[in-house]
Design an enzyme around this catalytic site. Structure first.
Site, PDB file in Angstrom:
ATOM      1  N   ASN A   1       0.840  -1.193   0.000  1.00 36.16           N
ATOM      2  CA  ASN A   1       0.000   0.000   0.000  1.00 36.16           C
ATOM      3  C   ASN A   1       0.886   1.258   0.000  1.00 36.16           C
ATOM      4  O   ASN A   1       1.627   1.515   0.952  1.00 36.16           O
ATOM      5  CB  ASN A   1      -0.881  -0.074   1.262  1.00 36.16           C
TER       6      ASN A   1
ATOM      7  N   ASP B   1      -1.373  -4.072   9.730  1.00 38.49           N
ATOM      8  CA  ASP B   1      -2.752  -4.290   9.306  1.00 38.49           C
ATOM      9  C   ASP B   1      -3.585  -3.265  10.033  1.00 38.49           C
ATOM     10  O   ASP B   1      -3.433  -3.060  11.233  1.00 38.49           O
ATOM     11  CB  ASP B   1      -3.259  -5.703   9.584  1.00 38.49           C
TER      12      ASP B   1
ATOM     13  N   PHE C   1      -4.686   9.485   2.819  1.00 40.31           N
ATOM     14  CA  PHE C   1      -5.184   8.439   1.922  1.00 40.31           C
ATOM     15  C   PHE C   1      -6.398   7.769   2.563  1.00 40.31           C
ATOM     16  O   PHE C   1      -6.797   8.101   3.684  1.00 40.31           O
ATOM     17  CB  PHE C   1      -4.075   7.409   1.628  1.00 40.31           C
TER      18      PHE C   1
ATOM     19  N   ASP D   1      -9.176   8.952   5.362  1.00 40.75           N
ATOM     20  CA  ASP D   1      -8.734  10.150   6.088  1.00 40.75           C
ATOM     21  C   ASP D   1      -9.720  11.323   6.028  1.00 40.75           C
ATOM     22  O   ASP D   1      -9.937  12.004   7.039  1.00 40.75           O
ATOM     23  CB  ASP D   1      -7.369  10.624   5.570  1.00 40.75           C
TER      24      ASP D   1
HETATM   25  P1  IMP Z   1      -4.974  -3.185   5.055  1.00 42.29           P
HETATM   26  O1  IMP Z   1      -4.315  -2.904   6.383  1.00 42.29           O
HETATM   27  O2  IMP Z   1      -4.003  -3.206   3.938  1.00 42.29           O
HETATM   28  O3  IMP Z   1      -5.878  -4.367   5.125  1.00 42.29           O
HETATM   29  O4  IMP Z   1      -5.897  -1.952   4.693  1.00 42.29           O
HETATM   30  C1  IMP Z   1      -6.451  -1.131   5.633  1.00 42.29           C
HETATM   31  C2  IMP Z   1      -7.264  -0.044   4.984  1.00 42.29           C
HETATM   32  O5  IMP Z   1      -7.686   0.798   6.056  1.00 42.29           O
HETATM   33  C3  IMP Z   1      -6.504   0.855   4.025  1.00 42.29           C
HETATM   34  O6  IMP Z   1      -6.644   0.474   2.698  1.00 42.29           O
HETATM   35  C4  IMP Z   1      -7.159   2.205   4.250  1.00 42.29           C
HETATM   36  O7  IMP Z   1      -8.263   2.361   3.449  1.00 42.29           O
HETATM   37  C5  IMP Z   1      -7.661   2.147   5.675  1.00 42.29           C
HETATM   38  N1  IMP Z   1      -6.715   2.866   6.507  1.00 42.29           N
HETATM   39  C6  IMP Z   1      -5.758   2.369   7.308  1.00 42.29           C
HETATM   40  N2  IMP Z   1      -5.039   3.338   7.884  1.00 42.29           N
HETATM   41  C7  IMP Z   1      -5.551   4.486   7.415  1.00 42.29           C
HETATM   42  C8  IMP Z   1      -5.209   5.851   7.632  1.00 42.29           C
HETATM   43  O8  IMP Z   1      -4.258   6.218   8.333  1.00 42.29           O
HETATM   44  N3  IMP Z   1      -5.972   6.721   6.975  1.00 42.29           N
HETATM   45  C9  IMP Z   1      -6.997   6.385   6.166  1.00 42.29           C
HETATM   46  N4  IMP Z   1      -7.338   5.144   5.904  1.00 42.29           N
HETATM   47  C10 IMP Z   1      -6.623   4.192   6.542  1.00 42.29           C
END
Ligand code: IMP
Length: 215
Positions: A15, A74, A163, A166
């Site tokens: 990511n 995660d 992103f 947010d």
């Molecule tokens: P994963 O941890 O890759 O499964 O994805 C977690 C998802 O949570 C991300 O794709 C974001 O959409 C959301 N997310 C996690 N941390 C943040 C952040 O700091 N700001 C905004 N969205 C977040």
């Protein structure tokens, strides 16, 4: 505590938003960091039901493939009125039928469900971001660091920094959303500072205290 040999490790994430934030948080520590994407590692399927399980799946896959310790994150957003959803499915809610991601769609989905629940006041719209870091060694030994940022969900979205979700998340004690904050303000932490604001910075702070010799 088991040492990270040679000050090298892999960041088990594809990511771009998260990698950018990690680079900023890790920059002062002089570790050589490689990302899973740059090493051409496949993205494992996140089949866990908790942030910890998914963090382990990602970190173990990267550690096993490279022979280096791997650090994964995660994370997700949990809305109280939705019984903690989207939770571990936070990224999935943005996934479209062609496999691409649109976080505006995901934010709208959350908003629709909140309205269906009649959640209109900040109190009824409480949410938190959660980040769990997993540091995993190639033999599977792992340790975890969790950080949470409490706040509430606003509508319409505000700000185009950051992103993911947010622009709809306003952390407690602030008038601005994460989408209206610079990375420095969103994290609110650097080595030597006790304060941290974002879930990732809070998790990272406990990792840095345990692992990077930071107070
Ligand atoms: P994963 O941890 O890759 O499964 O994805 C977690 C998802 O949570 C991300 O794709 C974001 O959409 C959301 N997310 C996690 N941390 C943040 C952040 O700091 N700001 C905004 N969205 C977040």
């Amino acid at each position: 505590m088991r040492a990270i040999d040679g000050r090298r490790f892999v960041l088990a994430s594809h990511n771009a938003g998260k990698l950018g934030e990690f680079d900023g948080l890790l920059a002062p520590f002089g570790y050589e960091v490689h990302s899973a994407g740059e090493l051409g590692l496949p993205e494992p399927e996140e089949t866990g039901t908790t942030f910890e399980e998914n963090a382990y799946i990602k970190a173990f896959a990267a550690a096993k493939a490279t022979g280096l310790p791997a650090l994964s994150d995660d994370s997700g957003m949990c809305a109280e009125a939705l019984d903690g959803r989207p939770g571990v499915h936070t990224a999935d809610w943005a996934t479209l039928s062609d496999g691409s991601r649109d976080f505006y769609v995901a934010m709208e989905k959350v908003e629709t469900l909140l309205r269906e629940k009649g959640a209109s006041t900040p109190d009824q719209r409480r949410a938190r971001f959660v980040a769990v870091l997993c540091l995993c060694f190639p033999d599977g030994e792992a340790e975890y660091y969790r950080g949470e940022a409490p706040g509430h969900l606003i509508w319409p979205p505000r700000g185009n920094l950051g992103f993911g979700y947010d622009p709809v998340f306003q952390p407690d004690g602030r008038e601005r959303t994460f989408g209206e904050m610079t990375a420095e303000e969103k994290h609110g932490w650097k080595p030597g500072h006790a304060e941290a604001l974002s879930h990732r910075a809070r998790a990272f702070r406990s990792f840095a205290r345990a692992r990077l010799g930071v107070v």
